[in-house]
Design a protein around this motif. Structure first.
Motif, mmCIF file in Angstrom:
data_model
loop_
_atom_site.group_PDB
_atom_site.id
_atom_site.type_symbol
_atom_site.label_atom_id
_atom_site.label_comp_id
_atom_site.label_asym_id
_atom_site.label_seq_id
_atom_site.Cartn_x
_atom_site.Cartn_y
_atom_site.Cartn_z
ATOM 1 N N LYS A 1 -5.998 1.412 -1.371
ATOM 2 C CA LYS A 1 -7.116 1.253 -0.432
ATOM 3 C C LYS A 1 -7.459 -0.230 -0.237
ATOM 4 O O LYS A 1 -7.732 -0.681 0.880
ATOM 5 C CB LYS A 1 -8.343 2.015 -0.920
ATOM 6 N N VAL B 1 -5.257 8.013 2.037
ATOM 7 C CA VAL B 1 -5.913 7.672 0.774
ATOM 8 C C VAL B 1 -7.204 8.479 0.636
ATOM 9 O O VAL B 1 -7.468 9.104 -0.394
ATOM 10 C CB VAL B 1 -6.226 6.159 0.695
ATOM 11 N N TYR B 2 -8.019 8.476 1.693
ATOM 12 C CA TYR B 2 -9.272 9.232 1.649
ATOM 13 C C TYR B 2 -9.005 10.723 1.482
ATOM 14 O O TYR B 2 -9.758 11.435 0.803
ATOM 15 C CB TYR B 2 -10.087 8.989 2.925
ATOM 16 N N HIS C 1 -10.533 7.902 10.306
ATOM 17 C CA HIS C 1 -9.373 7.025 10.443
ATOM 18 C C HIS C 1 -8.215 7.709 11.163
ATOM 19 O O HIS C 1 -7.458 7.053 11.890
ATOM 20 C CB HIS C 1 -8.948 6.501 9.070
ATOM 21 N N ALA D 1 0.830 -1.213 0.000
ATOM 22 C CA ALA D 1 0.000 0.000 0.000
ATOM 23 C C ALA D 1 0.859 1.255 0.000
ATOM 24 O O ALA D 1 0.558 2.231 -0.686
ATOM 25 C CB ALA D 1 -0.930 0.002 1.208
ATOM 26 N N CYS E 1 -1.786 1.711 9.949
ATOM 27 C CA CYS E 1 -2.679 1.360 8.848
ATOM 28 C C CYS E 1 -3.844 2.346 8.769
ATOM 29 O O CYS E 1 -4.241 2.772 7.687
ATOM 30 C CB CYS E 1 -3.193 -0.062 9.025
ATOM 31 N N HIS E 2 -4.394 2.722 9.925
ATOM 32 C CA HIS E 2 -5.476 3.708 9.935
ATOM 33 C C HIS E 2 -4.996 5.047 9.364
ATOM 34 O O HIS E 2 -5.728 5.708 8.628
ATOM 35 C CB HIS E 2 -6.007 3.908 11.358
ATOM 36 N N ILE F 1 -4.690 4.691 5.431
ATOM 37 C CA ILE F 1 -5.967 4.701 4.709
ATOM 38 C C ILE F 1 -6.630 6.070 4.828
ATOM 39 O O ILE F 1 -7.338 6.509 3.912
ATOM 40 C CB ILE F 1 -6.890 3.570 5.200
ATOM 41 N N GLU G 1 -5.444 -2.804 -0.496
ATOM 42 C CA GLU G 1 -4.407 -3.419 0.336
ATOM 43 C C GLU G 1 -4.610 -3.054 1.809
ATOM 44 O O GLU G 1 -4.484 -3.897 2.704
ATOM 45 C CB GLU G 1 -3.014 -2.959 -0.124
ATOM 46 N N LEU G 2 -4.943 -1.797 2.076
ATOM 47 C CA LEU G 2 -5.100 -1.337 3.456
ATOM 48 C C LEU G 2 -6.351 -1.911 4.112
ATOM 49 O O LEU G 2 -6.358 -2.228 5.305
ATOM 50 C CB LEU G 2 -5.132 0.193 3.484
ATOM 51 N N GLN G 3 -7.406 -2.048 3.336
ATOM 52 C CA GLN G 3 -8.621 -2.662 3.877
ATOM 53 C C GLN G 3 -8.363 -4.112 4.273
ATOM 54 O O GLN G 3 -8.854 -4.580 5.305
ATOM 55 C CB GLN G 3 -9.753 -2.575 2.847
#
Length: 312
Positions: free
Chosen positions: A213, A236-237, A249, A200, A229-230, A233, A215-217
């Motif tokens: 996203k 990403v958002y 997150h 990610a 990880c939070h 992501i 991969e992170l989910q």
């Protein structure tokens, strides 16, 4: 002639366009186009050496019903991106279900145990490509064999993102991940979640947000309390201008680790863009407008700094 294929990836209700063109699943568009032109010359009525009406009919069927649609799918960047994402997800599934996968061809069975999977796989694909359409009556069986090789490759790679040559990765691609062990420390084997995070991180740096996203989910499913990880992501958002999801997150990251560096840096900026004051209340209407009209200059602002802004 029936063109039905039920082996390899085709057996999972999936059309394996890479197998039809006999190119590796991580092939670049340039390689795909070169291979398509080779096949088209072999099968097109204006350039082929096929003799006999029945053979010409088979050649035309192969070209129009399999080869042309495969090239159309893989030559359009957006379609290809979605297709590769599906392949990556299938690879993860195959790696988890490896013990139950049945292979029909000896070549695919040999590839399962090949010491250098990437080299062995590509050598096998290249060799088959030389004679793929020598016998048009057997072409669909050859495609099925190639698809089994693709399945094994995806299974062995465990769903790693396609079309990502290792040599093209920047040397600092893991800069936000935990430091690697010192030379005196024994090498630490990565967990599945750490592998998702690593991939990610690389995808984020290449601005491949949708793939990052995914991969992170997957990483969060394994480690829902991973603060890093939070944060990733959330980034990403943030890049997708989904500020409320980014805030959720970032909040989670700081609850899990109050010292999470990325969340500490970016959460105040997201709160400001959403018009949230330090007390948690909403700001003025002018502040709310900022969420609808984010800075798109790329030279700083909310989305600068970490992703493309000028370094101070």
């Amino acid at each position: 002639m029936s063109l039905k294929i039920d082996s390899g990836l085709f057996g999972y209700d999936f059309t394996d366009h890479h197998a039809i063109l006999c190119v590796p699943v991580d092939a670049e568009i340039k390689e795909i186009r070169k291979r398509y032109l080779q096949i088209a010359r072999l099968l097109h009525p204006d350039s082929s050496n096929v003799v006999g009406d029945s053979q010409k009919q088979i050649a035309n069927q192969l070209l129009s019903k399999l080869v042309n649609p495969a090239y159309e799918k893989l030559s359009v960047e957006r379609n290809r991106g979605e297709y590769l994402l599906i392949l990556s997800q299938m690879g993860k599934r195959f790696s988890q279900e490896a013990a139950s996968i049945m292979l029909k061809t000896e070549l695919a069975q040999q590839l399962v145990a090949a010491p250098n999977i990437s080299m062995s796989y590509k050598e096998a694909i290249a060799k088959i490509a030389e004679t793929q359409f020598s016998d048009l009556q057997q072409a669909h069986k050859i495609i099925a064999q190639i698809s089994e090789l693709n399945l094994v490759y995806l299974m062995r790679m465990g769903g790693q993102s396609m079309n990502r040559p290792p040599s093209s990765q920047p040397q600092n691609s893991h800069k936000q991940l935990p430091a690697t062990p010192t030379p005196s420390s024994p090498p630490k084997e990565e967990s599945a979640a750490e592998q998702y995070l690593r991939r990610a991180q690389s995808l984020l740096e290449k601005n491949q947000l949708s793939l990052a996203k995914v991969e992170l989910q997957d990483a969060l499913k394994l480690e829902p309390k991973n603060s890093h990880c939070h944060s990733l992501i959330a980034m990403v958002y943030l890049r997708q201008n989904q500020l409320k999801m980014a805030k959720i997150h970032f909040d989670n990251a700081l609850k899990l680790d109050p010292n999470e560096k990325t969340a500490l840096e970016w959460k105040p900026k997201v709160d400001q863009a959403l018009g949230i004051t330090n007390s948690g209340s909403q700001g003025s209407s002018s502040s709310k407008t900022e969420e609808k009209q984010p800075d798109k200059s790329g030279n700083g602002g909310l989305f600068g700094g970490l992703f493309g802004g000028k370094k101070k």
